[in-house]
Design an enzyme around this catalytic site. Structure first.
Site: not given
Ligand SMILES: [Zn+2]
Length: 216
Positions: A6, A43, A98, A180
């Site tokens: 992102h 995030e 992430h 993640e």
């Molecule tokens: Zn993400």
């Protein structure tokens, strides 16, 4: 190559990031804003912080480290460009950083591996196996560094999940995984993700996993 997921500026460019891009097997949004904790820690801030710490560790070991974005772009890059940046650099390994946005109560981390897919510009048949080796090393070192548990909501407790729907993986021609690091939507995981010291340990796990992979 480190790919901080992102971009903190994506939220101000929703039109640009929602345009569709070709991921070979399908079309996907250019990029997304990512998730955030209840208290508003994003995030996109998390991914940059962890990736910057990991870069410092890897550079101290003599690695050449490049980023897909370093908080220096108006938005994105789009997922197809994120893949192509790694390809153009002929990166030995790429880790996309992430944190997840799963329901509260879901906990733990997982590493996403590319499924072997073909379609359009996508062909992961050659990177699926080395990416798995990279992902397994990142998983092990991340567990050692953070003492986090593999996700209890995906991957059957293995800490690994194989996906064929992510442009950043489908278009990669070099070994690449996503991690993640935890679930931002869960208060216990969020307490870790928002702790600067925990993020340093997360970065250490990622850097060590990459180091193991590069050392064979
Ligand atoms: Zn993400």
């Amino acid at each position: 190559m480190l790919d901080p997921g992102h971009n903190p500026n994506n939220r101000d460019h929703t039109a640009e990031i929602s345009r569709h891009v070709d991921i070979g097997t399908d079309e996907k949004e250019c990029d997304t804003t990512g998730t955030a904790t209840d208290a508003g820690y994003s995030e996109a801030s998390f991914t940059l912080d962890v990736a910057r710490h990991a870069r410092a560790l890897l550079e101290a070991r003599g690695a050449t480290v490049k980023f897909t974005q370093d908080g220096d772009r108006a938005f994105g890059p789009c997922v197809d460009e994120r893949a192509r940046i790694g390809n153009s650099a002929h990166a030995d390994a790429v880790v996309s950083v992430h944190a997840d946005g799963a329901p509260a109560g879901d906990r733990g981390f997982h590493v996403i591996l590319p499924k072997s897919v073909r379609g359009g510009d996508a062909d992961t048949s050659k990177i699926a196996a080395p990416s798995r080796r990279l992902g397994e090393r990142v998983r092990g070192e991340f567990m050692d560094a953070t003492h986090s548990e593999p996700a209890d909501y995906i991957g059957d407790g293995s800490g690994l999940n194989v996906r064929g729907d992510l442009g950043g993986l489908n278009l990669s021609t070099v070994p690449k995984v996503f991690i993640e690091c935890g679930n931002m939507r869960d208060s216990k995981d969020a307490a870790e993700l928002t702790d600067p010291k925990w993020r340093e340990r997360a970065a250490l796990g990622i850097a060590q996993g990459i180091t193991d992979f590069l050392n064979g």
